[in-house]
Design an enzyme around this catalytic site. Structure first.
Site, PDB file in Angstrom:
ATOM      1  N   HIS A 267       2.825  -7.917 -17.334  1.00  0.00           N
ATOM      2  CA  HIS A 267       4.021  -6.990 -17.430  1.00  0.00           C
ATOM      3  C   HIS A 267       3.759  -5.626 -17.949  1.00  0.00           C
ATOM      4  CE1 HIS A 267       8.054  -5.729 -16.678  1.00  0.00           C
ATOM      5  NE2 HIS A 267       8.504  -6.757 -17.467  1.00  0.00           N
ATOM      6  N   HIS A 306       0.800  -2.537  -6.189  1.00  0.00           N
ATOM      7  CA  HIS A 306       1.857  -2.931  -6.956  1.00  0.00           C
ATOM      8  C   HIS A 306       2.487  -3.907  -6.098  1.00  0.00           C
ATOM      9  CE1 HIS A 306       5.917  -2.724  -8.758  1.00  0.00           C
ATOM     10  NE2 HIS A 306       5.374  -2.108  -9.779  1.00  0.00           N
ATOM     11  N   ASP A 362       1.117   2.859 -14.236  1.00  0.00           N
ATOM     12  CA  ASP A 362       0.222   2.775 -15.156  1.00  0.00           C
ATOM     13  C   ASP A 362      -0.913   3.440 -15.158  1.00  0.00           C
ATOM     14  OD1 ASP A 362       1.588   0.699 -16.770  1.00  0.00           O
ATOM     15  OD2 ASP A 362       1.279  -0.676 -15.230  1.00  0.00           O
TER      16      ASP A 362
HETATM   17  C1  LIG Z   1      -0.375  -5.155  -9.183  1.00  0.00           C
HETATM   18  C2  LIG Z   1      -1.119  -6.317  -8.164  1.00  0.00           C
HETATM   19  C3  LIG Z   1      -1.237  -7.578  -9.033  1.00  0.00           C
HETATM   20  C4  LIG Z   1      -0.336  -6.568  -6.999  1.00  0.00           C
HETATM   21  O1  LIG Z   1      -0.704  -7.592  -6.359  1.00  0.00           O
HETATM   22  P1  LIG Z   1      -0.188  -8.237  -4.916  1.00  0.00           P
HETATM   23  O2  LIG Z   1       0.930  -7.431  -4.382  1.00  0.00           O
HETATM   24  O3  LIG Z   1       0.185  -9.589  -5.112  1.00  0.00           O
HETATM   25  O4  LIG Z   1      -1.493  -7.863  -4.028  1.00  0.00           O
HETATM   26  P2  LIG Z   1      -2.596  -9.022  -3.684  1.00  0.00           P
HETATM   27  O5  LIG Z   1      -3.100  -9.419  -5.067  1.00  0.00           O
HETATM   28  O6  LIG Z   1      -2.118  -9.845  -2.639  1.00  0.00           O
HETATM   29  O7  LIG Z   1      -3.807  -8.045  -2.933  1.00  0.00           O
HETATM   30  C5  LIG Z   1      -3.669  -7.649  -1.525  1.00  0.00           C
HETATM   31  C6  LIG Z   1      -5.027  -7.146  -1.160  1.00  0.00           C
HETATM   32  O8  LIG Z   1      -5.454  -5.874  -2.011  1.00  0.00           O
HETATM   33  C7  LIG Z   1      -6.456  -6.240  -2.731  1.00  0.00           C
HETATM   34  N1  LIG Z   1      -6.185  -5.273  -3.956  1.00  0.00           N
HETATM   35  C8  LIG Z   1      -4.918  -5.379  -4.788  1.00  0.00           C
HETATM   36  N2  LIG Z   1      -4.958  -4.626  -5.704  1.00  0.00           N
HETATM   37  C9  LIG Z   1      -6.025  -4.169  -5.823  1.00  0.00           C
HETATM   38  C10 LIG Z   1      -6.716  -3.214  -6.919  1.00  0.00           C
HETATM   39  N3  LIG Z   1      -6.235  -2.799  -7.669  1.00  0.00           N
HETATM   40  N4  LIG Z   1      -7.881  -3.131  -6.740  1.00  0.00           N
HETATM   41  C11 LIG Z   1      -8.707  -3.291  -5.537  1.00  0.00           C
HETATM   42  N5  LIG Z   1      -8.152  -4.292  -4.612  1.00  0.00           N
HETATM   43  C12 LIG Z   1      -6.941  -4.694  -4.703  1.00  0.00           C
HETATM   44  C13 LIG Z   1      -6.397  -7.547  -2.778  1.00  0.00           C
HETATM   45  O9  LIG Z   1      -7.875  -7.836  -3.169  1.00  0.00           O
HETATM   46  C14 LIG Z   1      -6.185  -8.082  -1.406  1.00  0.00           C
HETATM   47  O10 LIG Z   1      -7.517  -8.033  -0.712  1.00  0.00           O
HETATM   48  P3  LIG Z   1      -7.603  -8.995   0.476  1.00  0.00           P
HETATM   49  O11 LIG Z   1      -6.372  -8.851   1.272  1.00  0.00           O
HETATM   50  O12 LIG Z   1      -8.911  -8.320   0.946  1.00  0.00           O
HETATM   51  O13 LIG Z   1      -7.758 -10.146  -0.375  1.00  0.00           O
HETATM   52  C15 LIG Z   1      -2.533  -5.897  -7.848  1.00  0.00           C
HETATM   53  O14 LIG Z   1      -2.315  -4.795  -6.919  1.00  0.00           O
HETATM   54  C16 LIG Z   1      -3.459  -5.385  -9.113  1.00  0.00           C
HETATM   55  O15 LIG Z   1      -4.019  -6.421  -9.610  1.00  0.00           O
HETATM   56  N6  LIG Z   1      -3.492  -4.247  -9.490  1.00  0.00           N
HETATM   57  C17 LIG Z   1      -4.263  -3.836 -10.508  1.00  0.00           C
HETATM   58  C18 LIG Z   1      -3.694  -4.143 -11.814  1.00  0.00           C
HETATM   59  C19 LIG Z   1      -2.173  -3.008 -12.125  1.00  0.00           C
HETATM   60  O16 LIG Z   1      -2.462  -2.096 -11.988  1.00  0.00           O
HETATM   61  N7  LIG Z   1      -1.027  -3.711 -12.607  1.00  0.00           N
HETATM   62  C20 LIG Z   1      -0.245  -3.001 -12.826  1.00  0.00           C
HETATM   63  C21 LIG Z   1       1.030  -3.132 -11.869  1.00  0.00           C
HETATM   64  S1  LIG Z   1       2.249  -1.948 -12.271  1.00  0.00           S
END
Ligand SMILES: CC(C)(COP(=O)(O)OP(=O)(O)OC[C@H]1O[C@@H](n2cnc3c(N)ncnc32)[C@H](O)[C@@H]1OP(=O)(O)O)[C@@H](O)C(=O)NCCC(=O)NCCS
Length: 429
Positions: A267, A306, A362
């Site tokens: 979070h 996100h 972030d």
């Molecule tokens: C925030 C987050 C968890 C959202 O995830 P989500 O909506 O569930 O998206 P998914 O995990 O389903 O990812 C979708 C696709 O994008 C890719 N992806 C998502 N975020 C990515 C990132 N930061 N870097 C590289 N690839 C990423 C995934 O590998 C996936 O690729 P694929 O379809 O080839 O498997 C994810 O984007 C992430 O881990 N970001 C980095 C951490 C972060 O900055 N968190 C703060 C959020 S405010």
């Protein structure tokens, strides 16, 4: 077009018409669908409530596809540009912008409730020298319920109002003292001549000077960060506040549960991960190799992507500008250059474009906090101070909503049944 959903239960052949309201069906209507008269009704399985509306809310609107965030209908960009954190707090709590008299009274009330009982100070001093400031904040906010036992009277509007003022007012005091504690420095009392955010900076950094005079650009940057974090509809911590608050406990206990939720790395902790990543990349020349690693699935580009925003997170643009303002005062952080270059490359790269991965809130906030010389453990404390009006707005909505019930989700039971218990003396003999 009829606003209803027809479901045919193939177990029984019975058809049901469920009304669709605001794009939802009522789970209770699904409960009427039964295989047999005595059987439990149909339920939905939704870990993390990712597709379940738990409330009606008029506080915050998000459209993740378009990158829109509004508090009470006002776009975040306008609030960040032209308002200030206490006015935004008023807006979230009261639902509309204050008149001048309401604003002045609100600011006066918050300013004159920043002090805490001396006993709060003594028990905070009892924490270990290396206590995590977020743990200290969570415990001390929870402990405020013992100082204000009347806060249990949640059905009284005047009572709710005074607790809301107290909590917004005292949060910076408790947050700053948690910070000073880890540094072995004396706690600084609030200075009621200062604005909310300038006073917070004074309680954090004042030493022997009689008045702490923070640079107005730093005050504005931190105030803006508080605005950007003030609410984000039904996220994990807001849901924790609502869930705990649904038992009709006092708001200090409910908000302390929200702080607990925010403490978790999924979070509130991503900005720290961004800093670690930038430090590891080290120089601009290493960026292409790093990006290749991300594209090969070795790791993620932290601060990108996100769950809700599939477009530029509107808060990220504002934070980027504030980061540049802060570095004017503090001198630049070499990590900023890497961040800017990383963002430029990622925004043009087909991998990120195709997956709609844009910088999130972030990506730059950790850099700003580092420029203030906050250790990473303080990042979530700052988030919690900003999020307090949002938690309280969600809580106020909850306690006044006649449709709300105590939070009590269903489960799908997967364990054993009707085993016979053998006492230990026989099992172990
Ligand atoms: C925030 C987050 C968890 C959202 O995830 P989500 O909506 O569930 O998206 P998914 O995990 O389903 O990812 C979708 C696709 O994008 C890719 N992806 C998502 N975020 C990515 C990132 N930061 N870097 C590289 N690839 C990423 C995934 O590998 C996936 O690729 P694929 O379809 O080839 O498997 C994810 O984007 C992430 O881990 N970001 C980095 C951490 C972060 O900055 N968190 C703060 C959020 S405010």
């Amino acid at each position: 077009m009829t606003d209803s959903l027809t479901i045919r239960d193939n177990r029984t052949g019975v058809e049901y018409d469920l009304p669709i309201t605001d794009g939802t069906i009522r789970a209770a209507d699904l409960g009427k669908i039964k295989a047999e008269d005595e059987a439990p009704g149909l339920a939905v399985y939704d870990p993390g409530f990712v597709n379940t509306a738990s409330c009606r809310s008029a506080v915050t609107y998000i459209d993740g596809d378009k990158g829109i965030l509004e508090y009470r209908g006002y776009p975040i960009e306008q609030l960040a540009e032209s308002s200030n954190f206490l006015e935004v707090a008023y807006l979230l709590i009261h639902g509309e912008l204050p008149s001048q008299a309401e604003h002045d009274e609100w600011v006066h009330q918050i300013t004159y409730h920043t002090f805490v009982h001396e006993n709060v100070k003594s028990f905070m001093q009892g924490f270990r020298y290396d206590a995590h400031p977020m743990g200290m904040l969570m415990a001390s906010v929870g402990a405020l319920s013992t100082f204000y036992p009347d806060a249990r009277n949640i059905h009284d509007a005047d009572n709710r109002n005074i607790q809301v003022i107290r909590m917004i007012a005292k949060m910076p005091t408790l947050g700053a003292w948690s910070f000073r504690h880890a540094q072995g420095k004396p706690y600084v009392y609030p200075d009621n001549d200062l604005s909310y955010t300038a006073n917070f900076l004074s309680m954090l950094f004042k030493m022997s000077e009689s008045k702490f005079d923070a640079d107005p650009r730093l005050v504005k940057a931190l105030d803006t960060l508080f605005i950007l974090h003030a609410d984000h509809e039904q996220n994990c911590s807001a849901n924790a506040v609502r869930s705990v608050g649904s038992s009709q406990v006092d708001p200090y206990s409910a908000v302390s549960a929200g702080i607990g939720a925010l403490f978790g790395p999924l979070h509130g902790g991503a900005n720290e991960a961004v800093l670690r990543m930038l430090k590891r990349i080290g120089t601009k020349s290493e960026i292409p190799a790093f990006i290749e690693g991300v594209k090969n699935g070795n790791e993620r580009l932290m601060g990108f992507g996100h769950r809700v925003y599939k477009n530029y997170d509107p808060r990220a643009k504002i934070i980027k500008q504030q980061a540049l303002n802060v570095f004017e005062v503090t001198g630049t952080n070499p990590l900023l250059e890497i961040a800017l270059e990383l963002e430029k490359i990622a925004l043009e790269d087909e991998y990120f474009v195709k997956r709609r991965l844009y910088p999130n809130v972030d990506f730059y906030s950790g850099l700003i906090y580092e420029a203030f010389q906050f250790p990473p453990e303080m990042f979530t404390v700052l988030f919690a101070i900003g999020r307090t009006p949002g938690w309280l707005a969600q809580w106020l909505e909850l306690v006044q909503d006649p449709e709300q019930k105590i939070a009590r989700p269903k489960q799908i039971y997967t364990g054993a049944r009707t085993l016979d218990f053998t006492p230990a003396s026989q099992r172990w003999s």
